[in-house]
Design a protein around this motif. Structure first.
Motif, PDB file in Angstrom:
ATOM      1  N   SER A  13      31.888  46.247  33.485  1.00  0.00           N
ATOM      2  CA  SER A  13      30.476  45.876  33.431  1.00  0.00           C
ATOM      3  C   SER A  13      30.006  45.294  34.761  1.00  0.00           C
ATOM      4  CB  SER A  13      30.231  44.874  32.303  1.00  0.00           C
ATOM      5  OG  SER A  13      31.002  43.702  32.492  1.00  0.00           O
ATOM      6  N   ASP A  14      28.699  45.379  34.947  1.00  0.00           N
ATOM      7  CA  ASP A  14      28.074  44.895  36.172  1.00  0.00           C
ATOM      8  C   ASP A  14      28.410  43.417  36.406  1.00  0.00           C
ATOM      9  OD1 ASP A  14      26.551  45.379  38.415  1.00  0.00           O
ATOM     10  OD2 ASP A  14      24.632  45.003  37.433  1.00  0.00           O
ATOM     11  N   TYR A  15      28.703  43.070  37.650  1.00  0.00           N
ATOM     12  CA  TYR A  15      29.038  41.714  38.075  1.00  0.00           C
ATOM     13  C   TYR A  15      30.372  41.213  37.491  1.00  0.00           C
ATOM     14  CZ  TYR A  15      24.453  41.339  40.234  1.00  0.00           C
ATOM     15  OH  TYR A  15      23.355  41.542  41.037  1.00  0.00           O
ATOM     16  N   THR A  16      31.254  42.109  37.134  1.00  0.00           N
ATOM     17  CA  THR A  16      32.624  41.688  36.796  1.00  0.00           C
ATOM     18  C   THR A  16      33.278  41.109  38.047  1.00  0.00           C
ATOM     19  OG1 THR A  16      32.924  43.283  35.012  1.00  0.00           O
ATOM     20  CG2 THR A  16      34.922  42.491  36.086  1.00  0.00           C
ATOM     21  N   ILE A  17      33.955  39.971  37.878  1.00  0.00           N
ATOM     22  CA  ILE A  17      34.552  39.252  39.006  1.00  0.00           C
ATOM     23  C   ILE A  17      36.068  39.184  38.831  1.00  0.00           C
ATOM     24  CG2 ILE A  17      34.690  37.021  40.202  1.00  0.00           C
ATOM     25  CD1 ILE A  17      31.810  36.532  39.055  1.00  0.00           C
ATOM     26  N   VAL A  18      36.788  39.427  39.920  1.00  0.00           N
ATOM     27  CA  VAL A  18      38.233  39.185  39.956  1.00  0.00           C
ATOM     28  C   VAL A  18      38.480  38.094  40.997  1.00  0.00           C
ATOM     29  CG1 VAL A  18      40.502  40.136  40.457  1.00  0.00           C
ATOM     30  CG2 VAL A  18      38.803  41.544  39.279  1.00  0.00           C
ATOM     31  N   GLN A  19      39.090  37.007  40.553  1.00  0.00           N
ATOM     32  CA  GLN A  19      39.347  35.859  41.425  1.00  0.00           C
ATOM     33  C   GLN A  19      40.838  35.580  41.460  1.00  0.00           C
ATOM     34  OE1 GLN A  19      37.393  32.279  40.128  1.00  0.00           O
ATOM     35  NE2 GLN A  19      38.127  31.034  41.828  1.00  0.00           N
ATOM     36  N   ALA A  20      41.383  35.262  42.623  1.00  0.00           N
ATOM     37  CA  ALA A  20      42.822  35.019  42.759  1.00  0.00           C
ATOM     38  C   ALA A  20      43.086  33.732  43.538  1.00  0.00           C
ATOM     39  CB  ALA A  20      43.498  36.189  43.466  1.00  0.00           C
TER      40      ALA A  20
ATOM     41  N   THR B 173      42.159  41.358  45.699  1.00  0.00           N
ATOM     42  CA  THR B 173      41.219  41.402  44.580  1.00  0.00           C
ATOM     43  C   THR B 173      40.391  42.696  44.611  1.00  0.00           C
ATOM     44  OG1 THR B 173      39.633  40.072  45.859  1.00  0.00           O
ATOM     45  CG2 THR B 173      41.074  38.898  44.304  1.00  0.00           C
ATOM     46  N   ASN B 174      40.074  43.196  45.808  1.00  0.00           N
ATOM     47  CA  ASN B 174      39.365  44.472  45.893  1.00  0.00           C
ATOM     48  C   ASN B 174      40.205  45.603  45.318  1.00  0.00           C
ATOM     49  OD1 ASN B 174      37.147  43.272  47.232  1.00  0.00           O
ATOM     50  ND2 ASN B 174      36.933  45.040  48.585  1.00  0.00           N
ATOM     51  N   SER B 175      41.480  45.629  45.681  1.00  0.00           N
ATOM     52  CA  SER B 175      42.375  46.685  45.193  1.00  0.00           C
ATOM     53  C   SER B 175      42.557  46.587  43.682  1.00  0.00           C
ATOM     54  CB  SER B 175      43.735  46.585  45.891  1.00  0.00           C
ATOM     55  OG  SER B 175      43.595  46.768  47.282  1.00  0.00           O
ATOM     56  N   TYR B 176      42.699  45.379  43.168  1.00  0.00           N
ATOM     57  CA  TYR B 176      42.855  45.180  41.725  1.00  0.00           C
ATOM     58  C   TYR B 176      41.623  45.681  40.979  1.00  0.00           C
ATOM     59  CZ  TYR B 176      43.614  42.798  37.249  1.00  0.00           C
ATOM     60  OH  TYR B 176      43.769  42.529  35.901  1.00  0.00           O
ATOM     61  N   LEU B 177      40.458  45.342  41.488  1.00  0.00           N
ATOM     62  CA  LEU B 177      39.219  45.744  40.835  1.00  0.00           C
ATOM     63  C   LEU B 177      39.053  47.265  40.881  1.00  0.00           C
ATOM     64  CD1 LEU B 177      36.751  44.790  39.331  1.00  0.00           C
ATOM     65  CD2 LEU B 177      35.684  44.196  41.512  1.00  0.00           C
TER      66      LEU B 177
ATOM     67  N   TYR C  10      48.111  40.552  50.053  1.00  0.00           N
ATOM     68  CA  TYR C  10      47.635  41.495  51.074  1.00  0.00           C
ATOM     69  C   TYR C  10      46.121  41.536  51.065  1.00  0.00           C
ATOM     70  CZ  TYR C  10      47.674  45.492  54.232  1.00  0.00           C
ATOM     71  OH  TYR C  10      47.488  46.306  55.328  1.00  0.00           O
ATOM     72  N   GLY C  11      45.510  40.370  51.287  1.00  0.00           N
ATOM     73  CA  GLY C  11      44.055  40.328  51.374  1.00  0.00           C
ATOM     74  C   GLY C  11      43.592  41.099  52.592  1.00  0.00           C
ATOM     75  N   ARG C  12      42.544  41.883  52.415  1.00  0.00           N
ATOM     76  CA  ARG C  12      42.095  42.770  53.484  1.00  0.00           C
ATOM     77  C   ARG C  12      40.741  42.366  54.021  1.00  0.00           C
ATOM     78  NH1 ARG C  12      40.975  47.632  51.417  1.00  0.00           N
ATOM     79  NH2 ARG C  12      41.009  46.900  49.280  1.00  0.00           N
TER      80      ARG C  12
ATOM     81  N   MET D 225      38.756  33.271  46.874  1.00  0.00           N
ATOM     82  CA  MET D 225      38.975  34.700  47.120  1.00  0.00           C
ATOM     83  C   MET D 225      38.600  35.463  45.866  1.00  0.00           C
ATOM     84  SD  MET D 225      42.638  34.287  49.015  1.00  0.00           S
ATOM     85  CE  MET D 225      43.092  33.062  47.794  1.00  0.00           C
ATOM     86  N   PHE D 226      37.608  36.314  45.978  1.00  0.00           N
ATOM     87  CA  PHE D 226      37.163  37.042  44.789  1.00  0.00           C
ATOM     88  C   PHE D 226      36.513  38.357  45.184  1.00  0.00           C
ATOM     89  CE2 PHE D 226      33.444  34.648  46.091  1.00  0.00           C
ATOM     90  CZ  PHE D 226      32.363  35.462  45.785  1.00  0.00           C
ATOM     91  N   SER D 227      36.413  39.242  44.202  1.00  0.00           N
ATOM     92  CA  SER D 227      35.713  40.507  44.373  1.00  0.00           C
ATOM     93  C   SER D 227      34.758  40.693  43.200  1.00  0.00           C
ATOM     94  CB  SER D 227      36.696  41.679  44.438  1.00  0.00           C
ATOM     95  OG  SER D 227      37.530  41.571  45.576  1.00  0.00           O
ATOM     96  N   VAL D 228      33.652  41.363  43.471  1.00  0.00           N
ATOM     97  CA  VAL D 228      32.610  41.587  42.475  1.00  0.00           C
ATOM     98  C   VAL D 228      32.328  43.081  42.371  1.00  0.00           C
ATOM     99  CG1 VAL D 228      30.264  41.020  41.746  1.00  0.00           C
ATOM    100  CG2 VAL D 228      31.550  39.395  43.140  1.00  0.00           C
ATOM    101  N   PHE D 229      32.234  43.567  41.142  1.00  0.00           N
ATOM    102  CA  PHE D 229      31.803  44.943  40.891  1.00  0.00           C
ATOM    103  C   PHE D 229      30.298  44.959  40.724  1.00  0.00           C
ATOM    104  CE2 PHE D 229      30.446  48.074  37.680  1.00  0.00           C
ATOM    105  CZ  PHE D 229      30.833  49.251  38.309  1.00  0.00           C
ATOM    106  N   LYS D 230      29.620  45.784  41.536  1.00  0.00           N
ATOM    107  CA  LYS D 230      28.167  45.913  41.425  1.00  0.00           C
ATOM    108  C   LYS D 230      27.812  47.368  41.151  1.00  0.00           C
ATOM    109  CE  LYS D 230      23.918  44.603  41.390  1.00  0.00           C
ATOM    110  NZ  LYS D 230      23.615  45.603  40.334  1.00  0.00           N
TER     111      LYS D 230
END
Length: 242
Positions: free
Chosen positions: A26-33, A12-16, A38-40, A56-61
């Motif tokens: 935008s702020d606080y955009t979330i990618v959830q899988a 999710t980090n790589s995707y984001l 290949y989770g890191r 499992m998720f990633s957030v853009f701040k």
């Protein structure tokens, strides 16, 4: 708060990160899988998880409007956000294992990977969070557990996601208002093995004893050694054993 839900992705980090390069995010955009191929984790480790059972998720701040002089405060704030969410869920015996694993007793239930992007100054961060929620089998991972293993409760993943996001915003606000000492003190007060005799392993594999004292604003672990000497260690220099 946009949430992008995916069945499977490498990370999710790589995707984001790819998404940020392709479009305005935008702020606080979330990618959830549901599944990461290949989770890191920290130091290049791989995060393994049963499909659909864990969070499992990633957030853009966006940090472009704020001055964050010491990036480790972001790590402390996010660790506390997850810690506070678990406290709300009545998960027992919680601690933060430096730099940002969340433990119940001595079992790891959450890992956090923070990737900061600097353009002249700290521009934004990608916060990756992996929570062991409803998975109950951790073969070959004796120090891992899950919320369900600990409490016997089957959890709704979306509820936990929104709870973590609630406290992420709360602690982000504290940083924005420069409440750095408050965040650091709360982080240190909840450190795993703080002020207890502990065993450490250095980069050469040598074991030694000491006491966790706290952290520096740069994120180094402060360890009290023999004769009350305090030494500071970077992430690559030391491992706190259980």
């Amino acid at each position: 708060m946009p949430i992008i839900k995916l069945d499977a992705i490498d990370s999710t980090n790589s995707y984001l990160r790819r998404l940020i390069h392709e479009t305005e995010v935008s702020d606080y955009t979330i990618v959830q899988a549901k599944k990461q191929t290949y989770g890191r984790g920290q130091m290049g480790t791989v995060w393994n998880s049963e499909e659909g059972k864990n969070l499992m998720f990633s957030v853009f701040k966006d940090l472009s409007m704020h001055i964050v002089e010491f990036p480790f405060y972001i790590s402390m704030a996010i660790s506390l956000a997850v810690f506070k969410a678990f406290k709300t869920l009545n998960i027992p015996d919680l601690h933060i294992k430096w730099p940002n694993d969340i433990l119940s007793a001595d079992k790891k239930i959450c890992g956090i990977l923070i990737e900061n992007v600097i353009k002249n100054k700290l521009d934004y961060t990608i916060i990756g969070v992996g929570v062991n929620v409803n998975q109950t089998n951790f073969e070959h991972l004796p120090k891992a557990s899950s919320l369900k293993n600990i409490t016997g409760i089957h959890y709704d993943l979306d509820e936990i996601l929104h709870l973590i996001l609630k406290y992420t915003k709360e602690y982000s606000s504290l940083l924005e208002h420069e409440k750095y000492d408050f965040v650091k003190n709360e982080y240190e007060n909840n450190l795993f093995r703080k002020n207890k005799p502990s065993t450490f392993r250095d980069a050469d594999g040598n074991l030694f004893s000491g006491f966790v004292k706290g952290v520096t604003k740069y994120g180094k672990l402060q360890v009290i050694l023999e004769d009350e000497i305090v030494k500071k260690y970077d992430l690559k220099e030391i491992t706190l054993m259980y």
